[in-house]
Design an enzyme around this catalytic site. Structure first.
Site, short mmCIF file in Angstrom:
data_model
loop_
_atom_site.label_atom_id
_atom_site.label_comp_id
_atom_site.label_asym_id
_atom_site.label_seq_id
_atom_site.Cartn_x
_atom_site.Cartn_y
_atom_site.Cartn_z
N ASN A 181 -9.28 -15.06 -8.81
CA ASN A 181 -9.51 -13.70 -8.33
C ASN A 181 -9.54 -12.84 -9.59
O ASN A 181 -8.50 -12.48 -10.12
CB ASN A 181 -8.34 -13.29 -7.42
CG ASN A 181 -8.45 -11.84 -6.95
OD1 ASN A 181 -9.54 -11.34 -6.69
ND2 ASN A 181 -7.32 -11.15 -6.86
N LYS B 59 -10.90 -6.68 -0.60
CA LYS B 59 -9.92 -5.91 0.18
C LYS B 59 -10.53 -4.62 0.74
O LYS B 59 -10.14 -4.15 1.80
CB LYS B 59 -8.73 -5.54 -0.71
CG LYS B 59 -7.79 -6.70 -1.03
CD LYS B 59 -6.76 -6.85 0.07
CE LYS B 59 -5.65 -7.82 -0.24
NZ LYS B 59 -6.04 -9.20 -0.50
N ASP C 40 0.02 -8.93 1.57
CA ASP C 40 0.22 -7.49 1.41
C ASP C 40 0.22 -6.73 2.74
O ASP C 40 -0.50 -5.74 2.91
CB ASP C 40 -0.86 -6.91 0.47
CG ASP C 40 -0.76 -7.51 -0.92
OD1 ASP C 40 0.16 -8.30 -1.15
OD2 ASP C 40 -1.60 -7.18 -1.77
C1 GDL Z 1 -2.28 -9.41 -4.76
C2 GDL Z 1 -3.35 -9.52 -3.74
C3 GDL Z 1 -4.74 -9.48 -4.36
C4 GDL Z 1 -4.78 -8.66 -5.62
C5 GDL Z 1 -3.83 -9.29 -6.59
C6 GDL Z 1 -3.78 -8.65 -7.96
C7 GDL Z 1 -3.00 -11.94 -3.43
C8 GDL Z 1 -2.82 -13.07 -2.47
N1 GDL Z 1 -3.16 -10.71 -2.90
O1 GDL Z 1 -1.14 -9.45 -4.44
O2 GDL Z 1 -5.61 -8.99 -3.38
O3 GDL Z 1 -6.06 -8.61 -6.15
O4 GDL Z 1 -2.53 -9.23 -6.06
O5 GDL Z 1 -3.40 -7.31 -7.89
O6 GDL Z 1 -2.97 -12.16 -4.62
#
Ligand code: GDL
Length: 448
Positions: free
Chosen positions: A264, A46, A123
């Protein structure tokens, strides 16, 4: 030409807020992925300015060289590299110049050898500029038109290319009134080109569990299986957390119901060894319900990276206990749960009833304190720094609790308050945010 994207992408999306990983860390990640049999990495930090806030700007020569070397390194290890762009903060959908800017940017990355892309609209404000509303009518329609046009264009530029898409509503909790009746999701399902793969984080942004029913509901609306953007181990929303527990809360059948799963994870790169390895074991044997043996194996393998100056030593037991304290967003691990129970018991009963609990509490406390001392001597300082703040925080609390338990044991009949000289209440969670947390807790408890 055959698509370069694996049929079922599994791996990591670097999609968190905060400091992006270094290239050295990404190279190391490719090694981990290859060793574990995972196949994909998505570049989506990001806070790479040119990925999101300044998405129209092309990469400089030196930045291009770096991305190029990442693409080469990942491909060499059989890991598919996808480049993500997030134009949603200020994109004007009805301006041809913005569509051109998107294409120019992706053309730059195509030249570096990339064939897989992602268009992210997470977001961002859920409204359209007046011109865009006039032309497209809705946000879903504007985003779908952009994604479709990009998908067609990519097909012409680079045969076999792939496009992922992250909707603005990317989990069940965001859908109004719910997933089945969300106008936004329905319209996307109707309009998005069927070849475009859609991300979904599950029922929540951070989904403790992802039931199969929730995925079927998604599928009936979006008309395709989702690719799970899994935030189970993410910690950018609360940096006091670090997640090192087993990949859990996902039923074995999730694999068959989805089009891929990407983690993630923690912002601290080195803290992700156990998450990545535990996830890979789950993928290999999703039907196995006992996740602990694979988790133990991942911790044991991780231990090899804790090379340490003699005479210090980190035992498997100590590292597993530490992982247990960090664990998952929805719960502590078994060892930490036991420690909390022991502590509650010591707090609520007189020392004469403590029996073996006091000794067990002390043993666990000592293991944590010894681990902290040993960590300071590990050779891999990056690994230490990934864990330092969390180990320090834990050690400080354990010291204070030990002092309290000893004082209480030595003074079973006292009516005095525990007041250790070396402890300053203002320094323990004394930040303004901690104060705000206390106010928020009062509001949430309904005491205003
Ligand atoms: C989110 C964000 C991500 C972030 C995660 C955890 C998505 C699709 N977007 O909303 O960039 O790291 O929460 O905070 O997950």
């Amino acid at each position: 030409m055959k698509s370069c994207m694996p049929d079922y992408p599994t791996g990591v999306i670097e999609g968190f807020y905060g400091k992006p990983w270094t290239d050295t860390e990404r190279f190391m990640l490719f090694d981990w992925l290859q060793t574990c049999g995972l196949n994909s990495y998505i570049y989506a930090p990001k806070d790479d300015l040119k990925h999101r806030a300044a998405w129209r700007e092309l990469y400089s020569d030196s930045e291009s060289k770096t991305i190029h070397s990442l693409i080469r390194a990942s491909n060499k290890r059989g890991i598919s590299f996808s480049y993500a762009i997030a134009p949603g903060l200020d994109m004007r959908f009805s301006a041809d110049s913005d569509l051109d800017a998107l294409r120019n940017k992706l053309a730059q990355v195509i030249k570096m050898g990339c064939r897989s892309f992602a268009l992210l609209f997470d977001d961002i404000p859920a409204r359209l500029a007046p011109n865009d509303r006039k032309r497209f009518g809705s946000q879903a329609s504007a985003q779908a038109a952009t994604a479709n046009s990009l998908c067609e264009w990519l097909g012409r530029q680079a045969a076999g290319s792939t496009l992922f898409f992250c909707p603005t509503v990317y989990c069940g909790a965001m859908a109004r009134p719910n997933v089945s009746h969300s106008e936004y999701l329905r319209e996307l399902g109707d309009k998005l080109h069927p070849a475009i793969k859609v991300f979904w984080t599950g029922p929540d942004i951070i989904s403790g569990e992802i039931p199969v029913d929730s995925i079927r509901e998604f599928r009936s609306v979006l008309r395709r299986r989702p690719v799970i953007w899994d935030n189970l181990y993410a910690n950018d929303y609360d940096m006091r957390r670090l997640h090192t527990g087993p990949y859990a809360g996902r039923p074995p059948s999730l694999k068959a119901e989805t089009n891929g799963i990407l983690l993630n994870p923690n912002c601290q790169f080195h803290a992700n060894f156990v998450p990545v390895h535990s996830f890979a074991s789950w993928l290999r044997a999703p039907a196995r319900t006992n996740l602990q043996p694979a988790w133990n194996r991942a911790i044991r393998t991780w231990l090899a990276q804790f090379q340490i100056r003699q005479p210090h030593k980190i035992s498997f037991k100590a590292l597993r206990l530490f992982c247990d304290f960090l664990y998952l967003p929805t719960s502590p691990g078994p060892g930490a749960t036991q420690y909390l129970h022991d502590l509650q018991m010591l707090l609520r009963t007189p020392p004469s009833h403590w029996a073996g609990r006091y000794e067990r509490f002390q043993r666990t406390s000592r293991l944590i304190l010894t681990l902290f001392d040993s960590l300071l001597h590990i050779q891999n300082r990056d690994l230490l720094h990934a864990l330092y703040a969390h180990a320090w925080e834990l050690k400080e609390r354990v010291l204070l609790l030990q002092a309290w338990a000893n004082w209480r044991k030595a003074n079973p009949d006292t009516t005095e308050k525990f007041a250790p000289a070396e402890f300053s209440p203002a320094l323990l969670r004394g930040s303004t945010c901690a104060e705000l947390d206390r106010v928020i807790a009062e509001i949430l408890a309904g005491s205003q």
